[in-house]
Design an enzyme around this catalytic site. Structure first.
Site, PDB file in Angstrom:
ATOM      1  N   GLY A 115       0.845  -1.184   0.000  1.00 53.10           N
ATOM      2  CA  GLY A 115       0.000   0.000   0.000  1.00 53.10           C
ATOM      3  C   GLY A 115       0.882   1.235   0.000  1.00 53.10           C
ATOM      4  O   GLY A 115       1.974   1.219  -0.559  1.00 53.10           O
ATOM      5  N   CYS A 116       0.437   2.282   0.643  1.00 45.72           N
ATOM      6  CA  CYS A 116       1.188   3.535   0.672  1.00 45.72           C
ATOM      7  C   CYS A 116       2.607   3.305   1.180  1.00 45.72           C
ATOM      8  O   CYS A 116       2.810   2.810   2.284  1.00 45.72           O
ATOM      9  CB  CYS A 116       0.482   4.544   1.570  1.00 45.72           C
ATOM     10  SG  CYS A 116       1.398   6.081   1.752  1.00 45.72           S
ATOM     11  N   PHE A 117       3.591   3.677   0.379  1.00 45.29           N
ATOM     12  CA  PHE A 117       4.976   3.418   0.784  1.00 45.29           C
ATOM     13  C   PHE A 117       5.418   4.253   1.978  1.00 45.29           C
ATOM     14  O   PHE A 117       6.330   3.869   2.687  1.00 45.29           O
ATOM     15  CB  PHE A 117       5.971   3.521  -0.369  1.00 45.29           C
ATOM     16  CG  PHE A 117       5.840   4.687  -1.313  1.00 45.29           C
ATOM     17  CD1 PHE A 117       5.497   5.954  -0.894  1.00 45.29           C
ATOM     18  CD2 PHE A 117       6.095   4.493  -2.661  1.00 45.29           C
ATOM     19  CE1 PHE A 117       5.397   7.015  -1.781  1.00 45.29           C
ATOM     20  CE2 PHE A 117       6.006   5.548  -3.563  1.00 45.29           C
ATOM     21  CZ  PHE A 117       5.657   6.804  -3.125  1.00 45.29           C
TER      22      PHE A 117
END
Length: 175
Positions: free
Chosen positions: A13-15
């Site tokens: 998901g969001c890094f």
């Protein structure tokens, strides 16, 4: 890069939310945010978010296998995501936010597959584990403002992590 160091690549998901947990581990030399798995060379954040490049947001970790095992990195990865969500992670939706372990050799592939099977059979989840296990492809560095986001913007990072639902999910699932 020294011969002693190895790479591990995870899409969770969001890094922004994937860097800090690995960054705090002994034996980690570097954690960088970027894009992988797609077809467009050197994509931008905007292009990846447009869902036209096939890339996922990911982190690439340089680690010392004398100090940390790949298996431990995989275990830490599982504890940062919802491995049963095929549509993204938390409030981030779309392919670019889906989960994957990108293996760099046969040993990593075997460890990742064994770990996924063990997690799937554990009974911890009511749905199947859907995280992809794929061969590593070219990894493209994300823009500078994405690197070490948790250090550069600690308040926004904490608010985002909480507001996205990730923080509560991790606490509720892993304690």
């Amino acid at each position: 890069m020294s011969e002693q160091f190895r790479k591990a690549t995870f899409a969770g998901g969001c890094f922004w939310c994937m860097v800090k947990p690995f960054d705090e581990e002994d034996g980690i030399e570097e954690v960088i945010s970027g894009y992988t798995g797609g077809t467009k060379p050197n994509p931008t954040y905007k292009e990846v978010c447009s869902e036209t490049t096939g890339h996922r947001e990911a982190v690439q970790i340089t680690y010392d296998p004398e100090k940390v095992d790949y298996e431990d990195l995989v275990d830490l990865f599982w504890q940062q995501i919802d491995p049963t969500d095929a549509g993204g992670q938390f409030h981030d939706r779309g392919h670019s936010y889906t989960t994957a372990i990108y293996y760099h050799d046969d040993e990593q592939k075997e460890i990742a597959e064994r770990s996924k099977l063990k997690l799937d059979e554990s009974g911890k989840f009511h749905k199947p584990v859907v995280t992809d296990i794929l061969p590593a492809k070219a990894f493209y560095l994300a823009e500078d403002y994405h690197q070490d986001y948790h250090k550069k913007n600690p308040m926004h990072y904490k608010m985002y992590r909480k507001g996205s639902g990730r923080e509560d999910y991790i606490k509720g699932t892993w304690g």
